[in-house]
Design a protein around this motif. Sequence first.
Motif, PDB file in Angstrom:
ATOM      1  N   LEU A  99       0.833  -1.203   0.000  1.00 51.20           N
ATOM      2  CA  LEU A  99       0.000   0.000   0.000  1.00 51.20           C
ATOM      3  C   LEU A  99       0.871   1.259   0.000  1.00 51.20           C
ATOM      4  CD1 LEU A  99      -2.746  -0.897   2.648  1.00 51.20           C
ATOM      5  CD2 LEU A  99      -3.025  -0.843   0.171  1.00 51.20           C
ATOM      6  N   THR A 102       2.080   3.626  -2.954  1.00 49.82           N
ATOM      7  CA  THR A 102       1.241   4.683  -3.509  1.00 49.82           C
ATOM      8  C   THR A 102       1.965   6.030  -3.412  1.00 49.82           C
ATOM      9  OG1 THR A 102      -0.776   3.514  -2.852  1.00 49.82           O
ATOM     10  CG2 THR A 102      -0.981   5.884  -3.253  1.00 49.82           C
ATOM     11  N   PRO A 111       0.306   3.422   5.499  1.00 50.91           N
ATOM     12  CA  PRO A 111      -0.667   2.415   5.065  1.00 50.91           C
ATOM     13  C   PRO A 111      -1.421   1.874   6.274  1.00 50.91           C
ATOM     14  CG  PRO A 111       1.521   1.462   5.138  1.00 50.91           C
ATOM     15  CD  PRO A 111       1.685   2.926   5.427  1.00 50.91           C
ATOM     16  N   SER A 154      -5.369   3.803   2.448  1.00 49.64           N
ATOM     17  CA  SER A 154      -6.215   2.704   2.907  1.00 49.64           C
ATOM     18  C   SER A 154      -7.346   2.420   1.921  1.00 49.64           C
ATOM     19  CB  SER A 154      -6.814   3.034   4.280  1.00 49.64           C
ATOM     20  OG  SER A 154      -7.638   1.989   4.747  1.00 49.64           O
ATOM     21  N   HIS A 155      -7.687   1.118   1.801  1.00 44.98           N
ATOM     22  CA  HIS A 155      -8.889   0.731   1.061  1.00 44.98           C
ATOM     23  C   HIS A 155     -10.143   1.025   1.882  1.00 44.98           C
ATOM     24  CE1 HIS A 155      -7.029  -1.211  -2.346  1.00 44.98           C
ATOM     25  NE2 HIS A 155      -6.307  -1.996  -1.584  1.00 44.98           N
ATOM     26  N   PRO A 164      -5.458   3.559  -2.363  1.00 48.16           N
ATOM     27  CA  PRO A 164      -4.159   3.082  -2.857  1.00 48.16           C
ATOM     28  C   PRO A 164      -4.094   3.043  -4.382  1.00 48.16           C
ATOM     29  CG  PRO A 164      -5.108   1.591  -1.219  1.00 48.16           C
ATOM     30  CD  PRO A 164      -6.190   2.532  -1.623  1.00 48.16           C
ATOM     31  N   GLU A 166      -1.199   1.198  -6.037  1.00 52.13           N
ATOM     32  CA  GLU A 166       0.045   0.482  -5.764  1.00 52.13           C
ATOM     33  C   GLU A 166       0.989   0.476  -6.963  1.00 52.13           C
ATOM     34  OE1 GLU A 166      -3.312  -1.596  -3.422  1.00 52.13           O
ATOM     35  OE2 GLU A 166      -3.030  -0.749  -5.427  1.00 52.13           O
TER      36      GLU A 166
END
Length: 205
Positions: A99, A102, A111, A154-155, A164, A166
């Motif tokens: 994460l 990003t 993250p 964060s998702h 994110p 990535e």
Amino acid sequence: MRSLLIDTSSFFMHVAVLEDKNVLYHFKEEIKMDMASRIVPVIEEAFQNLSFKIEDIDKIFVVNGPGSFTGIRVGVTAAKMIAWALKKDIITLSSLEFLATTSVDKKYHIPAIDARRGYVYAGVYDSELNCILKDQYILYTELSSYFEEGTIISHDNLENSVRPKEDIVKIVEKHADDAPLNPHEVKPNYLKLTEAEEKKLAGAQ
């Protein structure tokens, strides 16, 4: 170097195939159910339109946590089976470090994965993925000293977080020379016991 990356630690599945610094295939999709039934077809699809077969890869990178207890097992199991069957090197990656690839404007990449009841799985990294605060299960408020100079990635719907994006090449390049593991040694890294394990432990005391 040809490599395969697998990440099923969240409700997003990543399957990527790289040749050196080139991402030849990248599947990223939100899959909240039946991830176990999707992982093999997605990996098979990855090689259908490439000029080489899965047997021709050199290394497998697998995210082994923290994250979804069930999801982590899916990716780890698939990666171990491929590594063992094809005698390929396998290297584990942190979901939090992934994460942290990003791109953000601030000094710290934070993250974080919501672990409920005010807790998160989190770490703190800089732009070169140097670890400032190791991955851990921690109260979200205990990260506050990094908030002013950092960005939360964060998702989940954590306050002031960004989604994110990535960088697969970045994480693979960083860990390309890591010592590979025996597939049988690869285990999920949950960072904490499951609720069932916690209750069992509490009952034994």
